[in-house]
Design a protein around this motif. Structure first.
Motif, short mmCIF file in Angstrom:
data_model
loop_
_atom_site.label_atom_id
_atom_site.label_comp_id
_atom_site.label_asym_id
_atom_site.label_seq_id
_atom_site.Cartn_x
_atom_site.Cartn_y
_atom_site.Cartn_z
N LEU A 132 7.17 -3.80 32.56
CA LEU A 132 6.11 -2.78 32.61
C LEU A 132 4.76 -3.41 32.27
CD1 LEU A 132 5.20 0.26 32.66
CD2 LEU A 132 5.65 0.27 30.19
N SER A 133 3.74 -3.04 33.05
CA SER A 133 2.36 -3.41 32.73
C SER A 133 1.50 -2.16 32.84
CB SER A 133 1.83 -4.47 33.71
OG SER A 133 2.55 -5.68 33.61
N MET A 134 0.51 -2.05 31.95
CA MET A 134 -0.50 -1.00 32.01
C MET A 134 -1.86 -1.64 31.84
SD MET A 134 1.11 2.10 29.71
CE MET A 134 2.74 2.77 30.04
N PHE A 135 -2.88 -1.03 32.46
CA PHE A 135 -4.23 -1.56 32.35
C PHE A 135 -5.22 -0.42 32.27
CE2 PHE A 135 -3.54 -0.86 36.84
CZ PHE A 135 -4.76 -0.34 37.28
N GLY A 136 -6.46 -0.75 31.94
CA GLY A 136 -7.49 0.26 31.80
C GLY A 136 -7.78 0.47 30.33
N ASP A 137 -7.80 1.74 29.90
CA ASP A 137 -7.98 2.04 28.49
C ASP A 137 -6.68 1.86 27.71
OD1 ASP A 137 -10.80 3.68 27.98
OD2 ASP A 137 -10.10 3.74 30.04
N VAL A 138 -5.58 1.66 28.41
CA VAL A 138 -4.27 1.40 27.82
C VAL A 138 -3.77 0.06 28.34
CG1 VAL A 138 -1.89 2.21 27.62
CG2 VAL A 138 -3.76 3.87 27.72
N GLU A 139 -3.34 -0.84 27.46
CA GLU A 139 -2.88 -2.14 27.90
C GLU A 139 -1.48 -2.44 27.37
OE1 GLU A 139 -5.46 -5.49 27.65
OE2 GLU A 139 -7.27 -4.26 27.97
N VAL A 140 -0.58 -2.78 28.28
CA VAL A 140 0.81 -3.14 27.95
C VAL A 140 1.25 -4.20 28.93
CG1 VAL A 140 3.21 -2.33 27.86
CG2 VAL A 140 1.38 -0.84 27.05
N HIS A 141 2.03 -5.16 28.48
CA HIS A 141 2.68 -6.09 29.40
C HIS A 141 3.97 -6.57 28.76
CE1 HIS A 141 2.95 -8.88 32.78
NE2 HIS A 141 3.47 -9.72 31.91
N THR A 142 5.10 -6.29 29.43
CA THR A 142 6.40 -6.73 28.94
C THR A 142 7.02 -7.70 29.94
OG1 THR A 142 7.86 -5.11 30.02
CG2 THR A 142 6.70 -4.38 28.03
#
Length: 311
Positions: A132-142
């Protein structure tokens, strides 16, 4: 503008969202069993039609109760699909306001999160690796893995993003930068699934398609889910009365009567949509329009068909 957070008590630490996503998948699979596409659902739910004379020990009696057909569970066939789900966490994805805590009327970010949980449920059934990756005002990378612990970690990251979102709290990471990072980090050929309203692309179209081309150059398969509240964002259907519009990204406000600008808005939106479709065709990217008001089956159907073509 009022900031929203997830009602933790209502969702009981995210378990209800996972349960809702499983219900979405079960309803989808049951519907496919009753449709001309039932062969696809057999594959994805790890079942096959029971043949007379076979042992009955692997018959799925619960599925029989729902479909009135005999299927046996398949355990031998495993796949090595690797999937990377990317969710746009920009402020515009938290529209419509009030949609952070209602699974029946979700905002775009909640919709993308639930759709992703449903996809993870399907991937889990085939023991496929998912990241999972998220970007913008929310950041996640697994990383991409297939273990139970990894799936729980991904759902926890989604929960944190939903519960802790505050616009402008962190330095915003662009879509193009994130896609380039994914292309650099994901070395094995993967299915890349992107949920975004693509509003950032209206301002930085060339850079984002350069990043998408980077992914295609690395032999990844791409599915782009253009995620919108279609009635208001695409069709600009607000009626005749004046509104005060609030920019989800900047907080700027504008008072106007939508009917006065609707024709121009629709022309601009149609032109953007046409450019988007042509570019996706050029780069061989599957683009699927999804409306947060229409449910999740369009997402699951598109994923199922894409995976079928990849075999």
């Amino acid at each position: 503008m009022k900031e929203e957070t997830l009602d933790l008590q209502h969702y009981r630490d995210f378990e209800n969202l996972e349960f809702f996503a499983r219900q979405v998948v079960e309803g989808f699979i049951t519907g496919l069993h009753k449709s001309p596409f039932h062969g696809f659902s057999v594959e994805f739910s790890e079942h096959r039609i029971y043949n007379a004379g076979e042992s009955t020990k692997n018959i799925d009696w619960k599925l029989y109760g729902r479909t009135d057909r005999l299927y046996t569970k398949r355990y031998e066939e495993e796949t090595n699909l690797r999937c990377r789900i990317i969710i746009d966490g920009s402020a515009s994805m938290f529209y419509p306001e009030g949609g952070m805590s209602d699974v029946e009327k979700p905002n775009k970010f909640l919709f993308a999160s639930i759709a992703s949980l449903a996809l993870i449920n399907l991937l889990k059934r085939q023991r496929d690796a998912v990241g999972l990756s998220m970007f913008g005002d929310v950041e996640v990378h697994t990383e991409a893995r297939s273990t139970y612990q990894h799936h729980k970690m991904i759902t926890t990251e989604m929960y944190k993003a939903l519960a802790g979102y505050k616009r402008g709290e962190h330095e915003k990471q662009s879509m193009a930068k994130t896609l380039h990072q994914v292309a650099q980090k994901v070395h094995k050929r993967s299915l890349i699934i992107l949920f975004s309203d693509l509003f950032e692309m209206m301002e930085d179209e060339d850079s984002i398609f350069d990043a998408l081309q980077h992914l295609k150059y690395n032999k990844h398969e791409l599915v782009l889910f253009w995620t919108t509240d279609k009635r208001t964002e695409v069709d600009f259907d607000f009626g005749e009365k004046p509104y005060r519009f609030v920019d989800m990204e900047s907080g700027d406000t504008l008072k106007l009567n939508p009917s006065e600008v609707k024709q121009k808005y629709l022309e601009e939106m149609d032109a953007f949509k046409e450019r988007l479709q042509l570019k996706c065709m050029q780069y061989q990217i599957d683009m699927v329009e999804v409306d947060v008001a229409k449910g999740y089956h369009a997402v699951l159907q598109a994923y199922l068909l894409k995976r079928k073509r990849m075999r």
